[in-house]
Structures are given as structure tokens and as C-alpha cells.
Design a protein around this motif. Structure first.
Motif, PDB file in Angstrom:
ATOM      1  N   PRO A 262      31.826  -0.157  31.782  1.00  0.00           N
ATOM      2  CA  PRO A 262      33.022   0.685  31.918  1.00  0.00           C
ATOM      3  C   PRO A 262      34.082   0.402  30.864  1.00  0.00           C
ATOM      4  O   PRO A 262      35.119   1.063  30.822  1.00  0.00           O
ATOM      5  N   GLY A 263      33.842  -0.588  30.003  1.00  0.00           N
ATOM      6  CA  GLY A 263      34.859  -1.005  29.047  1.00  0.00           C
ATOM      7  C   GLY A 263      35.816  -2.002  29.675  1.00  0.00           C
ATOM      8  O   GLY A 263      35.812  -2.233  30.879  1.00  0.00           O
ATOM      9  N   ALA A 264      36.648  -2.594  28.859  1.00  0.00           N
ATOM     10  CA  ALA A 264      37.555  -3.644  29.323  1.00  0.00           C
ATOM     11  C   ALA A 264      38.686  -3.071  30.176  1.00  0.00           C
ATOM     12  O   ALA A 264      39.089  -1.914  30.020  1.00  0.00           O
ATOM     13  N   PHE A 265      39.205  -3.890  31.072  1.00  0.00           N
ATOM     14  CA  PHE A 265      40.400  -3.524  31.830  1.00  0.00           C
ATOM     15  C   PHE A 265      41.622  -3.717  30.933  1.00  0.00           C
ATOM     16  O   PHE A 265      41.553  -4.409  29.901  1.00  0.00           O
ATOM     17  N   PRO A 266      42.764  -3.121  31.251  1.00  0.00           N
ATOM     18  CA  PRO A 266      43.957  -3.305  30.421  1.00  0.00           C
ATOM     19  C   PRO A 266      44.360  -4.773  30.356  1.00  0.00           C
ATOM     20  O   PRO A 266      44.323  -5.480  31.361  1.00  0.00           O
ATOM     21  N   GLN A 267      44.714  -5.220  29.179  1.00  0.00           N
ATOM     22  CA  GLN A 267      44.995  -6.636  28.942  1.00  0.00           C
ATOM     23  C   GLN A 267      46.498  -6.911  28.869  1.00  0.00           C
ATOM     24  O   GLN A 267      47.269  -6.136  28.292  1.00  0.00           O
ATOM     25  N   LEU A 268      46.900  -8.033  29.448  1.00  0.00           N
ATOM     26  CA  LEU A 268      48.293  -8.465  29.368  1.00  0.00           C
ATOM     27  C   LEU A 268      48.568  -9.050  27.989  1.00  0.00           C
ATOM     28  O   LEU A 268      47.854  -9.937  27.524  1.00  0.00           O
ATOM     29  N   ASP A 269      49.604  -8.534  27.347  1.00  0.00           N
ATOM     30  CA  ASP A 269      50.061  -9.054  26.055  1.00  0.00           C
ATOM     31  C   ASP A 269      51.335  -9.855  26.313  1.00  0.00           C
ATOM     32  O   ASP A 269      52.327  -9.307  26.796  1.00  0.00           O
ATOM     33  N   THR A 270      51.321 -11.129  25.993  1.00  0.00           N
ATOM     34  CA  THR A 270      52.482 -11.983  26.286  1.00  0.00           C
ATOM     35  C   THR A 270      53.520 -11.980  25.167  1.00  0.00           C
ATOM     36  O   THR A 270      54.584 -12.585  25.321  1.00  0.00           O
ATOM     37  N   LEU A 271      53.226 -11.285  24.061  1.00  0.00           N
ATOM     38  CA  LEU A 271      54.143 -11.295  22.923  1.00  0.00           C
ATOM     39  C   LEU A 271      54.920 -10.001  22.750  1.00  0.00           C
ATOM     40  O   LEU A 271      56.045 -10.011  22.232  1.00  0.00           O
ATOM     41  N   SER A 273      55.408  -5.608  24.220  1.00  0.00           N
ATOM     42  CA  SER A 273      55.095  -4.565  25.193  1.00  0.00           C
ATOM     43  C   SER A 273      54.178  -3.526  24.548  1.00  0.00           C
ATOM     44  O   SER A 273      54.478  -2.992  23.484  1.00  0.00           O
ATOM     45  N   THR A 274      53.055  -3.264  25.188  1.00  0.00           N
ATOM     46  CA  THR A 274      52.111  -2.251  24.734  1.00  0.00           C
ATOM     47  C   THR A 274      51.723  -1.398  25.933  1.00  0.00           C
ATOM     48  O   THR A 274      51.871  -1.833  27.085  1.00  0.00           O
ATOM     49  N   PRO A 275      51.235  -0.179  25.723  1.00  0.00           N
ATOM     50  CA  PRO A 275      50.788   0.633  26.872  1.00  0.00           C
ATOM     51  C   PRO A 275      49.751  -0.090  27.716  1.00  0.00           C
ATOM     52  O   PRO A 275      49.772  -0.019  28.949  1.00  0.00           O
ATOM     53  N   ASP A 276      48.833  -0.804  27.065  1.00  0.00           N
ATOM     54  CA  ASP A 276      47.809  -1.545  27.782  1.00  0.00           C
ATOM     55  C   ASP A 276      48.432  -2.638  28.651  1.00  0.00           C
ATOM     56  O   ASP A 276      48.089  -2.800  29.824  1.00  0.00           O
ATOM     57  N   SER A 277      49.368  -3.355  28.084  1.00  0.00           N
ATOM     58  CA  SER A 277      50.012  -4.451  28.816  1.00  0.00           C
ATOM     59  C   SER A 277      50.859  -3.918  29.966  1.00  0.00           C
ATOM     60  O   SER A 277      50.889  -4.505  31.058  1.00  0.00           O
ATOM     61  N   GLU A 278      51.543  -2.808  29.746  1.00  0.00           N
ATOM     62  CA  GLU A 278      52.351  -2.215  30.819  1.00  0.00           C
ATOM     63  C   GLU A 278      51.459  -1.743  31.971  1.00  0.00           C
ATOM     64  O   GLU A 278      51.821  -1.855  33.144  1.00  0.00           O
ATOM     65  N   ALA A 279      50.278  -1.234  31.631  1.00  0.00           N
ATOM     66  CA  ALA A 279      49.334  -0.818  32.678  1.00  0.00           C
ATOM     67  C   ALA A 279      48.866  -2.026  33.484  1.00  0.00           C
ATOM     68  O   ALA A 279      48.759  -1.966  34.712  1.00  0.00           O
ATOM     69  N   PHE A 280      48.590  -3.126  32.800  1.00  0.00           N
ATOM     70  CA  PHE A 280      48.201  -4.358  33.493  1.00  0.00           C
ATOM     71  C   PHE A 280      49.288  -4.769  34.479  1.00  0.00           C
ATOM     72  O   PHE A 280      49.004  -5.068  35.651  1.00  0.00           O
ATOM     73  N   LYS A 281      50.521  -4.783  34.019  1.00  0.00           N
ATOM     74  CA  LYS A 281      51.628  -5.243  34.864  1.00  0.00           C
ATOM     75  C   LYS A 281      51.852  -4.314  36.049  1.00  0.00           C
ATOM     76  O   LYS A 281      52.112  -4.771  37.170  1.00  0.00           O
ATOM     77  N   TRP A 282      51.731  -2.999  35.844  1.00  0.00           N
ATOM     78  CA  TRP A 282      51.906  -2.061  36.960  1.00  0.00           C
ATOM     79  C   TRP A 282      50.826  -2.285  38.014  1.00  0.00           C
ATOM     80  O   TRP A 282      51.107  -2.278  39.217  1.00  0.00           O
ATOM     81  N   ASN A 283      49.596  -2.468  37.570  1.00  0.00           N
ATOM     82  CA  ASN A 283      48.494  -2.671  38.511  1.00  0.00           C
ATOM     83  C   ASN A 283      48.704  -3.908  39.367  1.00  0.00           C
ATOM     84  O   ASN A 283      48.518  -3.881  40.592  1.00  0.00           O
ATOM     85  N   MET A 284      49.084  -5.011  38.749  1.00  0.00           N
ATOM     86  CA  MET A 284      49.293  -6.240  39.504  1.00  0.00           C
ATOM     87  C   MET A 284      50.536  -6.147  40.380  1.00  0.00           C
ATOM     88  O   MET A 284      50.550  -6.666  41.515  1.00  0.00           O
ATOM     89  N   ALA A 285      51.569  -5.474  39.888  1.00  0.00           N
ATOM     90  CA  ALA A 285      52.782  -5.300  40.693  1.00  0.00           C
ATOM     91  C   ALA A 285      52.488  -4.476  41.942  1.00  0.00           C
ATOM     92  O   ALA A 285      53.071  -4.718  43.010  1.00  0.00           O
ATOM     93  N   LEU A 286      51.578  -3.512  41.842  1.00  0.00           N
ATOM     94  CA  LEU A 286      51.224  -2.711  43.011  1.00  0.00           C
ATOM     95  C   LEU A 286      50.588  -3.587  44.094  1.00  0.00           C
ATOM     96  O   LEU A 286      50.838  -3.395  45.284  1.00  0.00           O
ATOM     97  N   VAL A 287      49.771  -4.540  43.702  1.00  0.00           N
ATOM     98  CA  VAL A 287      49.160  -5.438  44.688  1.00  0.00           C
ATOM     99  C   VAL A 287      50.251  -6.179  45.455  1.00  0.00           C
ATOM    100  O   VAL A 287      50.199  -6.304  46.681  1.00  0.00           O
ATOM    101  N   SER A 288      51.261  -6.666  44.733  1.00  0.00           N
ATOM    102  CA  SER A 288      52.372  -7.357  45.391  1.00  0.00           C
ATOM    103  C   SER A 288      53.139  -6.407  46.305  1.00  0.00           C
ATOM    104  O   SER A 288      53.464  -6.753  47.446  1.00  0.00           O
ATOM    105  N   ALA A 289      53.414  -5.199  45.825  1.00  0.00           N
ATOM    106  CA  ALA A 289      54.161  -4.229  46.625  1.00  0.00           C
ATOM    107  C   ALA A 289      53.401  -3.846  47.886  1.00  0.00           C
ATOM    108  O   ALA A 289      53.989  -3.709  48.964  1.00  0.00           O
ATOM    109  N   TRP A 290      52.090  -3.686  47.783  1.00  0.00           N
ATOM    110  CA  TRP A 290      51.298  -3.321  48.964  1.00  0.00           C
ATOM    111  C   TRP A 290      51.226  -4.469  49.968  1.00  0.00           C
ATOM    112  O   TRP A 290      50.935  -4.253  51.147  1.00  0.00           O
ATOM    113  N   SER A 291      51.487  -5.675  49.526  1.00  0.00           N
ATOM    114  CA  SER A 291      51.561  -6.795  50.463  1.00  0.00           C
ATOM    115  C   SER A 291      52.711  -6.616  51.447  1.00  0.00           C
ATOM    116  O   SER A 291      52.681  -7.164  52.550  1.00  0.00           O
TER     117      SER A 291
END
Length: 665
Positions: A262-271, A273-291
Motif C-alpha cells: 500500500p506504500g508508506a504511511f505518512p511520516q513525522l518530520d521533526t524539523l 512542517s510538511t503535508p505528510d507530517s501534518e497528516a501523521f499528527k492529525w491521525n495520532m491526535a484523533l486517537v487521543s481525541a477518541w479516547s
């Protein structure tokens, strides 16, 4: 004397229960139920158990098909994945059905006895299998493989011997109990009880957990530091996966096999902001919000009947489309439900329950199955449940003649076993190669770096966590979480399940939801388990469940459960949740279709804190391919292709030639 009488009474009761079951079910069903119970007692290893289910299904199917005039065996007399099982046809027995029952029992007994020999409860499994043989009048000590003598017992033993030998050469490393051959995690373990920031070499790669006490979901002790289960499983020989869908990658000098990449999942960039990194952060933030949806006392009520839940019309095809599918704040997906049961013509009845009860029940029900038979075993349990419903008509693909119980069971177990086996190979091949991070690591890591939403606010970092008012915020000076010496000022806090420390007694206490420091965030799972011991991407639950749902849809010829409704009932305050009291009210999980149940499984892993959306959707989409592929492959063994002079044709199982059995289409 009293003890002897008690033992005789227990044995008498067992005999009666077994006799009743034997009258109700086929011999294949009896062996499948015995296997599911043994899986519940074994180590919780989903890929290994998927393989066990499939290989046992092969043994039972071949022991049935060898006495059939139309069906083709899978392994007996064939070469499969480079392994040959020689066979010279013998005369058909006078009583074919009796021969089938005997051959199936010996085949299943031998395979299962070998596969559960190293189980932590091996003695119980052995006694269970022997008792099942004895109650059918078979001598489990008979090891003859001289099938030429006409003995069905020898036939079953010989088939089992072939299946077991094939398994020693299928890439699973069974000879060494499926141990890892090369993989090593790049990150040091996360000490779950330590709020210190995770130490990571790569924040996008899996991090094993270190627990004070580690117990798997079947109650068996595990190493305190997690060991990745089956990272090289992509190399295992599949059932219906095609070579043209295989990619072989190399890392650290080792090969990783990936089907349907399926190709790689969006990667977190620590240096930056990129669209890929923002997608990573939104996905993980949703897990916290759904908690934050895990509180039964928050006043939110949901209708969890098929009237409101299920019937998803489409799935996102890109990472960018995920926010339109998952509602971060409410927990809803685009499912539109169904007003009317199409089977009965009656409206579905609403069932209003606290959202927090529904979400908590889902997280536990779908974790490994309500009896911990692992996800592939859970779908076999669901299939057995379907077979017991009065509305089921046992026509293959809903067409043709009604099959007797034994033919139905062996064919369906074979197809379903192939589907979950290929789902394991697909999902774990991807897990091993992409080695994806789990939410507990990502959320704690990002929060430790700070916030990534506003450069003008304190502790800004492009690799930090996004702030979401009401869900993810910064600790201010007047916040109770700031601490007596303001040591937590400007740290990140999340509104989430309050965790294990809020529960002293799991039978009376409910942790509830509240603001906690993000460094303490944890998944909604037992504290002796927390998250599975393998990488996140992609979701195994989503892959298994959708593959199984597609297979059951095709096997039965209907997407709907018999009668248009499948159910599982959980009583209020029954300690079903195990990690806290609940649910607070009776909850009946309901599904109109197998796909609805599969979709519910996928969402449960987000509420459980195990997967973000970018793990989920690829699993669902690949499950569709795997399930339909396994069905088509299986049905090619069952029915002759009349347009090719009676020869079997795997390719024609997907064409429109009316001479081909319709069920293969």
C-alpha cells in the motif's frame, strides 16, 4: 469415594454434552470448536493461529474431497508451493460418509495435536483432542498411514502427515517455534509507567514496550520487553496471493516480502512542517481525541442499532481524504444505517446506549474476540454462529443445492481459513517492512517535544503535537495539572481515558475521562498488555475482518447475516471490560451485514488506542482483495469447469462463462 463419584458425574455430563453437540453439528464443526478452545488457551499469536486454522481446514477438506467425485483435493496428490504429497487413488469405501467422518477426525487430530504440543496448556489440548476421538469410537493411538489398505483412519493420518511436512517448509520457521530470524527493533523500549519522553532513533518506527508485568490476551505470561511477533511472516507460503502482487524489499541485508504493497504511511518530520507530517499528527491526535469518548457518564447517547450504525458507502482512497471519513470530535463515520431489515421487511429497532459504553465494549469485544481466540479465530466463531441461525440456507454462494452440514463446513472452513491465512501474510509482511509506530509512542513523543500549532506560543516545535481546543491543550498556570511548583507548566495535556491509576478495583471502579498529562496517555487495554507486540501499520484487525467479511458474503451468497441481524449481548456491570467496571447498561452489539461487523472492528481499534486511521483504511481495502481472492481460489477446487472438458480452471472462476459454476463468479 466421594471424589470418584464426582469424577464419574463430570464425565457423564461431558458425554451428554458431547452427544448433544454431535447430534447438532458435523464432525468438522466439532473439531473446529475444539481448536478454537485450544487457541484461547494458547499464546496469542494471530498469524500463527491463522495458519493453524487454515492448515487444519486443509486436512479436513482433503479428507472429505478424496472421497468425492467432483471436488479436487488441495494437497493430497498435488504439489503445493514446492511440496509434493504423493497419492495413488484407492477404491471408494462402501459407506462414504462414515469414511469421511473417520478420515477427517484422524487428519484433524494429528494436525492439531502437533500444532498445540508447545501450548502453555498443551495437556488440556491433548486430552480434549483424545476425548473427541474416543467419543466417536476412534483409536487415537492408531498412527497407520497405509491408506492403500482402504482404511479411512490411515487416509486421515497420511493427509495430516503431508500437511505437517508442508508446514515445515512454508517459510514460517515452525521448526523453531516461529522465532524471529533477523528482525531487530531500531528503538529502545518504552517504559510505560515512566512519564519521561520516549527515546527514539526513529519516531516513525515501532517501539517495543517494557511492562512491569506482561500477560498476553489469553492470560499467558510474556517477556516484560515486547518481542515483535512474526515480522518476517510475509515469506510464508500463501493460499491465493499472486506472485505478481509480491514486492521483495531489502533492509539491513535482509529480505522482506510484501504483497499488495500500500506504500508508506505518512511520516513525522521533526524539523519542518510538511503535508505528510501534518497528516501523521492529525491521525495520532484523533486517537487521543477518541479516547475522550470512553466515558459512559458524559451524557452522550447513541443509537447503536443497524438503523443508525453501518452501511458505509465508500472508503477514502488517500490519506488526505481521511478527515472526511472520521469525525475527530464525535467519533462518527459516514455510515448511514438502514431503516428497514431487507430480509424481514420490518424496521430495525433503535437501541439507545451511552456512547462511552458502546466504545468501551467495542474495544474489548473486538480485541481478540470475547473469548480471546485471536482475530482470525474470532471470525471462525462468527461463522459458526451464522451456521446456527435458523435463517441460514446452506447453499454455496446462495445458489445450487442445499449442502449437508459436513460438506458446507469443510468447504467454508477451507475458504475462510485461506482468507485469514492470506490476510496474516499480507498484513504482517507490511508490518515487518514498514515497522510502523504505535499511538502510545507517537503521542508521548510529540507531546514531549511541545506543540506544533502556533509558533508564538511556548514550546513550539514542528514535530510537536497539534493543539485542539477541548481535546489537546497546554497546561496553564492556574491548571490543577500544573503542579505545586508549576513543574508541568506549558506541558501538553489531553482529554482522555484517565488510565489504570484511576481504577483500584476493576469490579467497582470506572476510570472515566478527564484531563491528564499527555506523557501519561495510554491505550484502553489491560495494563499487562497495553498494545500488541508488533508494529502498527497496517491494522491486522482491519485486514482479517474485511477479508473474512468478504469471504462470508460470498460463501453465503448474501452480505446480510441470516435474518438480516447478527447480535452479541453484554450484560450491564458484568465485568466484561475487565480493566474497569462496565458496561453501565445492557449493550447488544448488532450488525446487519458482515461488512458492518468488519467496519465496527476497525473503529474499535481506534477507540482502543491501538491504531490511527492511516493504519485502518489500507487494511480494509486489502482485506477486500484478500477475501475475494481466497474465495475464488477455494471454489475452483470445489466445482468442475465444464467448458474445459471437466478440468479445473482457477482463471475461469472470475469470468462470465455460463458453463462455469456460478458461485465462482
Amino acid at each position: 469415594m466421594h471424589l470418584n463419584r464426582l469424577l464419574r458425574l463430570v464425565f457423564f455430563l461431558f458425554l451428554n454434552v458431547f452427544t448433544l453437540k454431535a447430534q447438532e453439528h458435523s464432525v468438522a464443526r466439532l473439531w473446529n470448536e475444539a481448536m478454537l478452545q485450544s487457541i484461547r488457551e494458547d499464546f496469542a499469536r494471530p498469524p500463527v493461529q491463522a495458519r493453524n486454522l487454515f492448515h487444519t481446514a486443509i486436512a479436513m477438506y482433503d479428507a472429505w474431497a478424496v472421497y468425492d467425485t467432483a471436488a479436487q483435493t488441495y494437497l493430497l496428490g498435488k504439489t503445493v508451493n514446492g511440496f509434493t504429497c504423493p497419492y495413488k487413488p484407492v477404491a471408494k469405501p462402501a459407506d462414504v460418509e462414515a469414511a469421511r467422518r473417520e478420515a477427517i477426525s484422524y487428519a484433524a487430530f494429528r494436525v492439531m495435536s502437533t500444532r498445540f504440543f508447545l501450548s502453555p496448556k498443551a495437556m488440556g489440548a491433548t486430552l480434549r483432542f483424545r476425548e473427541l476421538m474416543t467419543q466417536q469410537g476412534f483409536d487415537y493411538k492408531n498412527r497407520s498411514t497405509d491408506y492403500a489398505s482402504g482404511s479411512p483412519a490411515a487416509m486421515g493420518n497420511y493427509i495430516a502427515e503431508c500437511v505437517l511436512q508442508m508446514g515445515l517448509n512454508d517459510g514460517s520457521n515452525e521448526a523453531h517455534n516461529h522465532a524471529i530470524e533477523h528482525y531487530k527493533p531500531v528503538n529502545e523500549p518504552l517504559i510505560v509507567v515512566d512519564p519521561a519522553a520516549p527515546k527514539l532513533k526513529d519516531p516513525n518506527r515501532w517501539q517495543p514496550l517494557k511492562l512491569p508485568v506482561a500477560i498476553d490476551q489469553n492470560g499467558n505470561p510474556m517477556p516484560s520487553i515486547q518481542v515483535f511477533q512474526s515480522p518476517e511472516w510475509g515469506k510464508v507460503q500463501p493460499f491465493a496471493l499472486k506472485k505478481e502482487d509480491l514486492h521483495i524489499y531489502k533492509r539491513d541485508g535482509q529480505e522482506f516480502y510484501v504483497y499488495h504493497d500500500p506504500g508508506a504511511f505518512p511520516q513525522l518530520d521533526t524539523l519542518k512542517s510538511t503535508p505528510d507530517s501534518e497528516a501523521f499528527k492529525w491521525n495520532m491526535a484523533l486517537v487521543s481525541a477518541w479516547s475522550s469518548h470512553l466515558d459512559p457518564g458524559d451524557g452522550v447517547l447513541w443509537d447503536i442499532s443497524p438503523r443508525s450504525i453501518g452501511n458505509v458507502q465508500h472508503y477514502p482512497q488517500t490519506v488526505a481524504a481521511l478527515p472526511q471519513f472520521y469525525d475527530l470530535k464525535t467519533g462518527k463515520d459516514p455510515g448511514i444505517g438502514r431503516d428497514t431489515n431487507p430480509i424481514t421487511g420490518q424496521p430495525y429497532v433503535s437501541q439507545m446506549v451511552p456512547r462511552g459504553d458502546y466504545t468501551r465494549v467495542l474495544a474489548q469485544f473486538w480485541a481478540d474476540g470475547p473469548k480471546s481466540e485471536t482475530p482470525p479465530g474470532h471470525w471462525f466463531s462468527i461463522f459458526n454462529y451464522v451456521c446456527d441461525q435458523p435463517g441460514l440456507v446452506k447453499k454455496f454462494n446462495g445458489k445450487g443445492p442445499v449442502l449437508n452440514d459436513l460438506e458446507w463446513d469443510v468447504k467454508c472452513y477451507f475458504a475462510l481459513g485461506g482468507a485469514v491465512h492470506d490476510a496474516a501474510i499480507t498484513a504482517w509482511g507490511i508490518k515487518g517492512w514498514y515497522d510502523g509506530v504505535r499511538p502510545i509512542t507517537a503521542l508521548r513523543y510529540m507531546a514531549a517535544r511541545g506543540q506544533s500549532s502556533n509558533p508564538k506560543l511556548p514550546r513550539y516545535n514542528p514535530g510537536g503535537i497539534p493543539l485542539i481546543p477541548g481535546y489537546i491543550e497546554m497546561v496553564k498556570a492556574n491548571d490543577p495539572l500544573a503542579g505545586a511548583k508549576k513543574q508541568n507548566l506549558n506541558k501538553i495535556k489531553v482529554k482522555a481515558w484517565r488510565g489504570y491509576g484511576a481504577v483500584k478495583d476493576t469490579t467497582t471502579d470506572v476510570a472515566g475521562v478527564g484531563w491528564i498529562l499527555a506523557e501519561n496517555w495510554t491505550a484502553y487495554q489491560l495494563k499487562t498488555f497495553v498494545t500488541p507486540p508488533f508494529a502498527g501499520y497496517i491494522s491486522g484487525h482491519s485486514t482479517y475482518s474485511r477479508a473474512a467479511a468478504e469471504t462470508l458474503t460470498l460463501l453465503t451468497g448474501s452480505e446480510f447475516f441470516p435474518g438480516g441481524l447478527g447480535e452479541f449481548k453484554i450484560k450491564a456491570n458484568s465485568n466484561f471490560l475487565r480493566l474497569e467496571k462496565g458496561p453501565s447498561v445492557d449493550v447488544t452489539l448488532q450488525w446487519a451485514t458482515y461488512r458492518d461487523a468488519s467496519d465496527q472492528t476497525s473503529l474499535s481499534r481506534i477507540w482502543g488506542g491501538i491504531h490511527p486511521p492511516f493504519d485502518d483504511i489500507p487494511g480494509r481495502l486489502l482485506g477486500i482483495k484478500v477475501g475475494t481472492g481466497a474465495f475464488r481460489q477455494a471454489c475452483a477446487y470445489f466445482y468442475r469447469d465444464q467448458d474445459r472438458d471437466g478440468h479445473f480452471s482457477f482463471e475461469d472462476c472470475d469470468d462470465r462463462n455460463p458453463a462455469v459454476f456460478e458461485g465462482c463468479k
